[in-house]
Design a protein around this motif. Structure first.
Motif, PDB file in Angstrom:
ATOM      1  N   LYS A 153      -4.947  -0.865  11.277  1.00 11.38           N
ATOM      2  CA  LYS A 153      -5.571  -0.047  12.315  1.00 11.38           C
ATOM      3  C   LYS A 153      -7.047  -0.444  12.454  1.00 11.38           C
ATOM      4  O   LYS A 153      -7.700  -0.761  11.458  1.00 11.38           O
ATOM      5  CB  LYS A 153      -5.418   1.438  11.953  1.00 11.38           C
ATOM      6  N   THR A 208      -9.961   0.739  10.111  1.00 12.47           N
ATOM      7  CA  THR A 208      -9.925   0.480   8.665  1.00 12.47           C
ATOM      8  C   THR A 208      -9.481  -0.952   8.370  1.00 12.47           C
ATOM      9  O   THR A 208      -8.372  -1.179   7.881  1.00 12.47           O
ATOM     10  CB  THR A 208      -8.941   1.457   7.972  1.00 12.47           C
ATOM     11  N   ARG A 225     -13.542   8.660   6.475  1.00  8.76           N
ATOM     12  CA  ARG A 225     -14.157   8.623   7.806  1.00  8.76           C
ATOM     13  C   ARG A 225     -14.555  10.014   8.259  1.00  8.76           C
ATOM     14  O   ARG A 225     -15.390  10.173   9.135  1.00  8.76           O
ATOM     15  CB  ARG A 225     -13.209   7.944   8.796  1.00  8.76           C
ATOM     16  N   LYS A 264       2.116   7.381  -2.720  1.00 12.99           N
ATOM     17  CA  LYS A 264       1.640   7.966  -1.463  1.00 12.99           C
ATOM     18  C   LYS A 264       0.478   7.182  -0.890  1.00 12.99           C
ATOM     19  O   LYS A 264       0.462   6.860   0.302  1.00 12.99           O
ATOM     20  CB  LYS A 264       1.228   9.430  -1.692  1.00 12.99           C
ATOM     21  N   ARG A 320       1.352   3.605   0.226  1.00 12.89           N
ATOM     22  CA  ARG A 320       2.121   3.669   1.479  1.00 12.89           C
ATOM     23  C   ARG A 320       1.177   3.869   2.673  1.00 12.89           C
ATOM     24  O   ARG A 320       1.207   3.132   3.655  1.00 12.89           O
ATOM     25  CB  ARG A 320       3.130   4.820   1.415  1.00 12.89           C
ATOM     26  N   ARG A 321       0.283   4.864   2.555  1.00 12.65           N
ATOM     27  CA  ARG A 321      -0.629   5.163   3.662  1.00 12.65           C
ATOM     28  C   ARG A 321      -1.647   4.047   3.893  1.00 12.65           C
ATOM     29  O   ARG A 321      -1.852   3.587   5.010  1.00 12.65           O
ATOM     30  CB  ARG A 321      -1.414   6.431   3.339  1.00 12.65           C
ATOM     31  N   ASN A 322      -2.313   3.653   2.820  1.00  9.67           N
ATOM     32  CA  ASN A 322      -3.472   2.777   2.996  1.00  9.67           C
ATOM     33  C   ASN A 322      -3.092   1.334   3.282  1.00  9.67           C
ATOM     34  O   ASN A 322      -3.814   0.636   4.003  1.00  9.67           O
ATOM     35  CB  ASN A 322      -4.401   2.884   1.784  1.00  9.67           C
ATOM     36  N   ASN A 345      -0.530   0.528   5.071  1.00  8.03           N
ATOM     37  CA  ASN A 345      -0.214   0.588   6.499  1.00  8.03           C
ATOM     38  C   ASN A 345      -1.496   0.662   7.329  1.00  8.03           C
ATOM     39  O   ASN A 345      -1.631  -0.040   8.334  1.00  8.03           O
ATOM     40  CB  ASN A 345       0.690   1.788   6.786  1.00  8.03           C
ATOM     41  N   SER A 346      -2.462   1.484   6.911  1.00  3.05           N
ATOM     42  CA  SER A 346      -3.705   1.610   7.683  1.00  3.05           C
ATOM     43  C   SER A 346      -4.499   0.298   7.681  1.00  3.05           C
ATOM     44  O   SER A 346      -5.047  -0.108   8.699  1.00  3.05           O
ATOM     45  CB  SER A 346      -4.587   2.714   7.101  1.00  3.05           C
ATOM     46  N   PRO A 360       1.564   9.599  10.980  1.00  2.00           N
ATOM     47  CA  PRO A 360       1.404   8.174  10.663  1.00  2.00           C
ATOM     48  C   PRO A 360       0.242   7.502  11.422  1.00  2.00           C
ATOM     49  O   PRO A 360      -0.184   6.401  11.035  1.00  2.00           O
ATOM     50  CB  PRO A 360       2.752   7.563  11.063  1.00  2.00           C
ATOM     51  N   ASP A 361      -0.242   8.152  12.484  1.00  5.14           N
ATOM     52  CA  ASP A 361      -1.462   7.650  13.143  1.00  5.14           C
ATOM     53  C   ASP A 361      -2.398   8.841  13.371  1.00  5.14           C
ATOM     54  O   ASP A 361      -2.593   9.301  14.494  1.00  5.14           O
ATOM     55  CB  ASP A 361      -1.130   6.949  14.455  1.00  5.14           C
ATOM     56  N   GLU A 397      -5.639   6.704  11.173  1.00  5.27           N
ATOM     57  CA  GLU A 397      -5.205   6.378   9.808  1.00  5.27           C
ATOM     58  C   GLU A 397      -3.802   6.905   9.569  1.00  5.27           C
ATOM     59  O   GLU A 397      -3.376   7.868  10.212  1.00  5.27           O
ATOM     60  CB  GLU A 397      -6.161   6.993   8.776  1.00  5.27           C
ATOM     61  N   ASP A 398      -3.107   6.272   8.630  1.00  8.85           N
ATOM     62  CA  ASP A 398      -1.789   6.754   8.222  1.00  8.85           C
ATOM     63  C   ASP A 398      -1.978   7.909   7.250  1.00  8.85           C
ATOM     64  O   ASP A 398      -2.489   7.713   6.148  1.00  8.85           O
ATOM     65  CB  ASP A 398      -0.996   5.613   7.571  1.00  8.85           C
ATOM     66  N   ALA A 399      -1.588   9.112   7.670  1.00  8.38           N
ATOM     67  CA  ALA A 399      -1.689  10.291   6.797  1.00  8.38           C
ATOM     68  C   ALA A 399      -0.295  10.879   6.573  1.00  8.38           C
ATOM     69  O   ALA A 399      -0.135  12.088   6.399  1.00  8.38           O
ATOM     70  CB  ALA A 399      -2.629  11.327   7.411  1.00  8.38           C
ATOM     71  N   SER A 400       0.721   9.998   6.572  1.00  8.03           N
ATOM     72  CA  SER A 400       2.100  10.474   6.469  1.00  8.03           C
ATOM     73  C   SER A 400       2.353  11.211   5.155  1.00  8.03           C
ATOM     74  O   SER A 400       1.698  10.948   4.142  1.00  8.03           O
ATOM     75  CB  SER A 400       3.064   9.289   6.602  1.00  8.03           C
ATOM     76  N   LEU A 401       3.306  12.149   5.215  1.00  5.63           N
ATOM     77  CA  LEU A 401       3.659  12.970   4.055  1.00  5.63           C
ATOM     78  C   LEU A 401       5.169  12.908   3.856  1.00  5.63           C
ATOM     79  O   LEU A 401       5.905  12.609   4.790  1.00  5.63           O
ATOM     80  CB  LEU A 401       3.270  14.431   4.313  1.00  5.63           C
TER      81      LEU A 401
END
Lengths: 141, 173
Positions: free
Chosen positions: A66, A69, A87, A112, A115-117, A119-120, B63-64, B68-72
Motif C-alpha cells: 500500500k 507504507t 500513522r 496477526k 499477516r497485516r504488515n 500485506n500492507s 483489510p484496507d 493499512e491492513d487491519a484485518s481480524l
C-alpha cells in the motif's frame, strides 16, 4: 568461612546465568522452530535463518504494498532499538528483543502482525524464511 | 419543616441534575476486544461518534483500513462489529451521540469522525498550526487536547491546545 567464599562464587554464577536467561525464550524458540520447518517445506535449499537478510527486509523500500507504507520503517522507524509510531500517532514499542523482551513469543500476535504488515508493506504474505529472518534479526538487536 | 424543605430541595436539585449527569461524559468502552484491537494503533474511539452505517462499512473494509491492513479473525471481528453497531451514534442516544447521526458524503457513509459536519464545526476555530504541532501531529489523537477523551470526557473546559514555547493553553481561557 563458607559464607565468605560462597559470595564471589554466586556473583560469578549470576553474571554467567543472567545473559543466557535474557536471550532464551521458549515461546520464541517454538515460533522459530515452526517457521524453520515451514521454510524447509517451502524451499529445498533452506539452510537456516539469517539476521543480515532480516535487516535488509526490514529496511528495504518495497513496491508491491500500500502506498502509505512502503517499508517496515514507515511506522517502526529506522532503528529497531527505538520506538516507532503508527500513522495515527500512537507509539510502537521497539522491535528489538533487547528493548521489548516479550516480542515474538506469542504465536497469535506474531501471525496477526505478519499477516497485516506483510500485506500492507509487500502486498503479499511473507514466506516462512522471511519471517524467520526478521525475527532472527530483531533477536540480535 | 426545615429538614423536609431541605430534603425536597435536594430532591429537586438531583432530579434537575440527573439528565445532565447521565448524559455526560460518554460511557466508557466496556468491550475488551474493542479497547485492545482498536486501541493498538490509535485511540479507541467511542462508537457514539459514528452512526451504524459507518461502523458497518468500517468493519467490511478492515483489510484496507485507511491505507493499512487491519484485518481480524472472524470471531473477534464479529464481537467488535456488534459492540460498535449497538453503541453507534443514534437519534435516541445521549446528547453527544445524537450529534453524529449524520455522517455521509455523496450518499456514502463517512469513516473519519473528523470528516463529519459536527466534528468540523466543533473544531473550526482552531488554527492550522495546532494540528501540525509535534505534540498533536494527527487529528486521530483526540487525547492530545481532550485530556479526558479516553474516559469519554470531551467537555470544553477539559480541552487544552498547544501554546508557544511548549506550553499548553486551556481552551476555555
Amino acid at each position: 568461612m563458607i559464607r565468605f567464599t560462597a559470595l564471589p562464587v554466586l556473583a560469578v554464577l549470576s553474571v554467567l546465568v543472567v545473559p543466557a536467561v535474557a536471550g532464551a525464550n521458549p515461546g520464541r524458540d517454538a515460533i522459530l522452530a515452526e517457521l524453520s520447518a515451514q521454510a524447509k517445506d517451502q524451499a529445498s535449499g533452506f539452510a537456516g535463518f539469517d539476521a543480515g537478510r532480516g535487516d535488509v527486509l526490514f529496511r528495504h523500500r518495497h513496491t508491491g504494498g500500500k502506498p502509505a507504507t512502503p517499508a517496515c520503517t514507515s511506522c517502526h522507524g529506522p532503528s529497531p532499538i527505538q520506538a516507532g509510531e503508527t500513522r495515527a500517532g500512537k507509539v510502537i514499542d521497539p522491535l528489538a528483543v533487547s528493548r521489548t523482551p516479550e516480542r515474538y513469543s506469542d504465536p497469535e500476535k506474531v501471525a496477526k502482525w505478519f499477516r497485516r504488515n506483510c500485506n500492507s508493506v509487500l502486498g503479499r504474505e511473507c514466506t516462512a524464511r522471511e519471517k524467520g529472518d526478521f525475527i532472527t534479526f530483531m533477536t540480535s538487536q | 419543616m426545615r429538614t423536609t424543605l431541605f430534603a425536597l430541595g435536594t430532591a429537586v436539585l438531583v432530579a434537575a441534575a440527573a439528565p445532565v449527569l447521565a448524559d455526560r461524559p460518554l460511557p466508557p468502552i466496556t468491550n475488551d476486544a474493542v479497547s485492545k484491537e482498536c486501541g493498538e494503533c490509535h485511540m479507541a474511539y467511542q462508537p457514539q461518534f459514528l452512526p451504524r452505517a459507518s461502523w458497518r462499512k468500517m468493519m467490511d473494509t478492515l483489510p484496507d483500513h485507511f491505507g493499512e491492513d487491519a484485518s481480524l479473525d472472524p470471531v473477534t471481528a464479529g464481537n467488535i462489529r456488534r459492540y460498535l453497531e449497538d453503541n453507534a451514534a443514534h437519534t435516541k442516544g445521549n446528547s453527544w451521540a445524537r450529534k453524529y447521526t449524520r455522517a455521509r458524503a455523496n450518499g456514502a457513509p463517512l469513516l473519519r469522525i473528523s470528516d463529519t459536519r459536527h466534528w468540523r464545526h466543533e473544531h473550526d476555530e482552531l488554527p492550522k498550526e495546532a494540528w501540525s504541532d509535534p505534540r498533536v501531529r494527527s487529528k486521530a489523537r483526540c487525547d492530545a487536547c481532550h485530556i479526558g477523551a479516553k474516559a469519554g470526557d470531551y467537555e470544553e473546559d477539559n480541552v487544552r491546545v498547544p501554546g508557544p514555547n511548549n506550553t499548553w493553553i486551556n481552551w476555555d481561557d
